[in-house]
Design an enzyme around this catalytic site. Structure first.
Site, PDB file in Angstrom:
ATOM      1  N   PRO A  59      -5.538  40.377  23.091  1.00 28.62           N
ATOM      2  CA  PRO A  59      -4.886  41.318  24.002  1.00 28.62           C
ATOM      3  C   PRO A  59      -5.114  41.009  25.475  1.00 28.62           C
ATOM      4  O   PRO A  59      -6.203  40.614  25.878  1.00 28.62           O
ATOM      5  CB  PRO A  59      -5.526  42.670  23.634  1.00 28.62           C
ATOM      6  CG  PRO A  59      -6.769  42.331  22.900  1.00 28.62           C
ATOM      7  CD  PRO A  59      -6.504  41.032  22.207  1.00 28.62           C
ATOM      8  N   ASN A  60      -4.032  41.192  26.227  1.00 29.08           N
ATOM      9  CA  ASN A  60      -3.999  41.068  27.692  1.00 29.08           C
ATOM     10  C   ASN A  60      -4.072  39.637  28.204  1.00 29.08           C
ATOM     11  O   ASN A  60      -3.955  39.409  29.405  1.00 29.08           O
ATOM     12  CB  ASN A  60      -5.111  41.900  28.352  1.00 29.08           C
ATOM     13  CG  ASN A  60      -4.908  43.374  28.129  1.00 29.08           C
ATOM     14  OD1 ASN A  60      -3.805  43.866  28.301  1.00 29.08           O
ATOM     15  ND2 ASN A  60      -5.945  44.081  27.713  1.00 29.08           N
ATOM     16  N   ARG A 117      -3.877  37.956  37.390  1.00 29.38           N
ATOM     17  CA  ARG A 117      -4.834  38.953  37.894  1.00 29.38           C
ATOM     18  C   ARG A 117      -6.262  38.490  37.647  1.00 29.38           C
ATOM     19  O   ARG A 117      -6.520  37.683  36.761  1.00 29.38           O
ATOM     20  CB  ARG A 117      -4.624  40.292  37.189  1.00 29.38           C
ATOM     21  CG  ARG A 117      -3.311  40.916  37.549  1.00 29.38           C
ATOM     22  CD  ARG A 117      -3.339  42.402  37.322  1.00 29.38           C
ATOM     23  NE  ARG A 117      -2.089  42.804  36.697  1.00 29.38           N
ATOM     24  CZ  ARG A 117      -1.980  43.593  35.643  1.00 29.38           C
ATOM     25  NH1 ARG A 117      -3.055  44.106  35.095  1.00 29.38           N
ATOM     26  NH2 ARG A 117      -0.815  43.899  35.134  1.00 29.38           N
ATOM     27  N   TYR A 128     -11.226  35.107  35.536  1.00 25.87           N
ATOM     28  CA  TYR A 128     -10.552  34.367  34.464  1.00 25.87           C
ATOM     29  C   TYR A 128      -9.867  33.079  34.921  1.00 25.87           C
ATOM     30  O   TYR A 128      -9.268  32.385  34.092  1.00 25.87           O
ATOM     31  CB  TYR A 128      -9.533  35.283  33.773  1.00 25.87           C
ATOM     32  CG  TYR A 128     -10.185  36.487  33.120  1.00 25.87           C
ATOM     33  CD1 TYR A 128     -11.103  36.327  32.089  1.00 25.87           C
ATOM     34  CD2 TYR A 128      -9.897  37.782  33.543  1.00 25.87           C
ATOM     35  CE1 TYR A 128     -11.717  37.417  31.492  1.00 25.87           C
ATOM     36  CE2 TYR A 128     -10.500  38.887  32.942  1.00 25.87           C
ATOM     37  CZ  TYR A 128     -11.413  38.689  31.921  1.00 25.87           C
ATOM     38  OH  TYR A 128     -12.018  39.762  31.329  1.00 25.87           O
ATOM     39  N   ASN A 160      -9.410  33.191  21.091  1.00 21.56           N
ATOM     40  CA  ASN A 160      -9.996  34.059  22.109  1.00 21.56           C
ATOM     41  C   ASN A 160      -9.551  35.472  21.729  1.00 21.56           C
ATOM     42  O   ASN A 160      -8.401  35.859  21.997  1.00 21.56           O
ATOM     43  CB  ASN A 160      -9.517  33.708  23.512  1.00 21.56           C
ATOM     44  CG  ASN A 160     -10.199  34.591  24.555  1.00 21.56           C
ATOM     45  OD1 ASN A 160     -10.785  35.623  24.217  1.00 21.56           O
ATOM     46  ND2 ASN A 160     -10.117  34.198  25.811  1.00 21.56           N
ATOM     47  N   ALA A 206     -10.649  41.602  24.093  1.00 24.96           N
ATOM     48  CA  ALA A 206     -11.524  42.763  23.905  1.00 24.96           C
ATOM     49  C   ALA A 206     -11.739  43.110  22.429  1.00 24.96           C
ATOM     50  O   ALA A 206     -12.708  43.807  22.096  1.00 24.96           O
ATOM     51  CB  ALA A 206     -10.950  43.966  24.648  1.00 24.96           C
ATOM     52  N   GLU A 254     -14.692  30.604  18.194  1.00 25.04           N
ATOM     53  CA  GLU A 254     -14.448  31.716  19.125  1.00 25.04           C
ATOM     54  C   GLU A 254     -14.661  31.204  20.541  1.00 25.04           C
ATOM     55  O   GLU A 254     -15.688  30.550  20.807  1.00 25.04           O
ATOM     56  CB  GLU A 254     -15.446  32.832  18.801  1.00 25.04           C
ATOM     57  CG  GLU A 254     -15.410  34.000  19.773  1.00 25.04           C
ATOM     58  CD  GLU A 254     -16.528  35.014  19.489  1.00 25.04           C
ATOM     59  OE1 GLU A 254     -17.159  34.959  18.398  1.00 25.04           O
ATOM     60  OE2 GLU A 254     -16.787  35.838  20.382  1.00 25.04           O
ATOM     61  N   HIS A 259     -14.310  32.124  24.911  1.00 26.32           N
ATOM     62  CA  HIS A 259     -14.101  33.085  25.992  1.00 26.32           C
ATOM     63  C   HIS A 259     -14.087  32.351  27.312  1.00 26.32           C
ATOM     64  O   HIS A 259     -14.896  31.433  27.534  1.00 26.32           O
ATOM     65  CB  HIS A 259     -15.211  34.142  26.019  1.00 26.32           C
ATOM     66  CG  HIS A 259     -15.263  34.946  24.770  1.00 26.32           C
ATOM     67  ND1 HIS A 259     -14.381  35.971  24.516  1.00 26.32           N
ATOM     68  CD2 HIS A 259     -16.060  34.851  23.681  1.00 26.32           C
ATOM     69  CE1 HIS A 259     -14.645  36.479  23.325  1.00 26.32           C
ATOM     70  NE2 HIS A 259     -15.657  35.816  22.793  1.00 26.32           N
ATOM     71  N   ARG A 306     -22.016  39.766  31.632  1.00 27.64           N
ATOM     72  CA  ARG A 306     -21.155  40.848  32.138  1.00 27.64           C
ATOM     73  C   ARG A 306     -21.660  42.209  31.637  1.00 27.64           C
ATOM     74  O   ARG A 306     -22.853  42.375  31.426  1.00 27.64           O
ATOM     75  CB  ARG A 306     -19.703  40.559  31.721  1.00 27.64           C
ATOM     76  CG  ARG A 306     -19.190  39.214  32.296  1.00 27.64           C
ATOM     77  CD  ARG A 306     -17.764  38.948  31.921  1.00 27.64           C
ATOM     78  NE  ARG A 306     -16.868  39.967  32.486  1.00 27.64           N
ATOM     79  CZ  ARG A 306     -15.588  40.105  32.122  1.00 27.64           C
ATOM     80  NH1 ARG A 306     -15.075  39.285  31.215  1.00 27.64           N
ATOM     81  NH2 ARG A 306     -14.842  41.044  32.666  1.00 27.64           N
TER      82      ARG A 306
HETATM   83  O1  CA2 Z   1     -13.687  36.009  28.818  1.00 25.40           O
HETATM   84  C1  CA2 Z   1     -12.835  36.136  27.947  1.00 25.40           C
HETATM   85  O2  CA2 Z   1     -12.114  35.216  27.574  1.00 25.40           O
HETATM   86  C2  CA2 Z   1     -12.599  37.516  27.302  1.00 25.40           C
HETATM   87  O3  CA2 Z   1     -12.280  37.318  25.932  1.00 25.40           O
HETATM   88  C3  CA2 Z   1     -11.442  38.125  28.040  1.00 25.40           C
HETATM   89  C4  CA2 Z   1     -11.150  39.565  27.615  1.00 25.40           C
HETATM   90  C5  CA2 Z   1     -12.425  40.407  27.658  1.00 25.40           C
HETATM   91  O4  CA2 Z   1     -12.142  41.696  27.144  1.00 25.40           O
HETATM   92  C6  CA2 Z   1     -13.538  39.772  26.862  1.00 25.40           C
HETATM   93  O5  CA2 Z   1     -14.693  40.589  26.981  1.00 25.40           O
HETATM   94  C7  CA2 Z   1     -13.839  38.388  27.369  1.00 25.40           C
HETATM   95  C8  CA2 Z   1     -10.133  40.202  28.553  1.00 25.40           C
HETATM   96  C9  CA2 Z   1      -8.825  39.500  28.542  1.00 25.40           C
HETATM   97  C10 CA2 Z   1      -7.995  40.099  29.632  1.00 25.40           C
HETATM   98  O6  CA2 Z   1      -7.264  39.055  30.187  1.00 25.40           O
HETATM   99  C11 CA2 Z   1      -6.898  39.166  31.473  1.00 25.40           C
HETATM  100  C12 CA2 Z   1      -6.539  38.009  32.086  1.00 25.40           C
HETATM  101  C13 CA2 Z   1      -6.181  38.021  33.394  1.00 25.40           C
HETATM  102  C14 CA2 Z   1      -6.166  39.206  34.086  1.00 25.40           C
HETATM  103  C15 CA2 Z   1      -6.530  40.380  33.477  1.00 25.40           C
HETATM  104  C16 CA2 Z   1      -6.894  40.361  32.144  1.00 25.40           C
END
Ligand code: CA2
Length: 145
Positions: A9-10, A17, A22, A73, A76, A97, A99, A106
């Site tokens: 997701p996301n 963003r 990221y 990946n 969340a 897996e 990230h 964090r």
């Molecule tokens: O660090 C990672 O790859 C995460 O899997 C990213 C997730 C976060 O919930 C994990 O704890 C760690 C969040 C992905 C959201 O992706 C975005 C990318 C760009 C801007 C905003 C959100």
């Protein structure tokens, strides 16, 4: 050999963003870089992104018939989804897996992963390189190296 790459997701927001967390690569950039590494190692990838837990589960189930392993990946869902863990264990294919961020450094809630304990390996904290290293590790594992 084919590997399924799953973005949770996301992750379609990548590059748009929070670049300080990221990075600036878009999801297409990540997929392109993964394709190049796969080609270098004589493999191929297919990619999938969803914001919906059930769609991820359905995809894992149907892709398992045609792929040797998964690079994921989970976003969340890493920290919440027993269903995702069960799906990956259930298809009996190795998965890695990855990230982008260093989840260990964090918020406390990001320190626990439901998937890590059943993964072939985990790579985190290296931005897009986490994916590329993870793919190399997975292919090495599948080649018996
Ligand atoms: O660090 C990672 O790859 C995460 O899997 C990213 C997730 C976060 O919930 C994990 O704890 C760690 C969040 C992905 C959201 O992706 C975005 C990318 C760009 C801007 C905003 C959100």
């Amino acid at each position: 050999m084919k590997i399924a790459v799953i973005h949770g997701p996301n992750l379609r927001l990548l590059g748009a963003r929070e670049p300080e967390v990221y990075g600036t690569d878009t999801l297409d950039d990540v997929n392109r870089k993964l394709g190049a590494v796969a080609q270098e190692l004589g493999a191929e990838i297919e990619t999938f992104q969803s914001n919906h837990e059930g769609e991820l589960l359905d995809y894992i189930e149907e892709a398992a018939a045609r792929v040797s392993g998964f690079l994921i990946n989970p976003g969340a869902f890493t920290h919440t989804s027993i269903a995702l863990r069960d799906a990956l264990v259930g298809v009996d294919r190795p998965f890695v897996e990855v990230h982008l961020s260093n989840t260990a450094g964090r918020e406390r809630f990001r320190r626990h992963s439901y998937l890590s304990g059943v993964a072939a390996g985990v790579v985190y904290g290296f931005g897009v390189q986490s994916y590329l290293l993870g793919l190399r590790g997975l292919l090495g594992r599948l080649d018996g190296r």
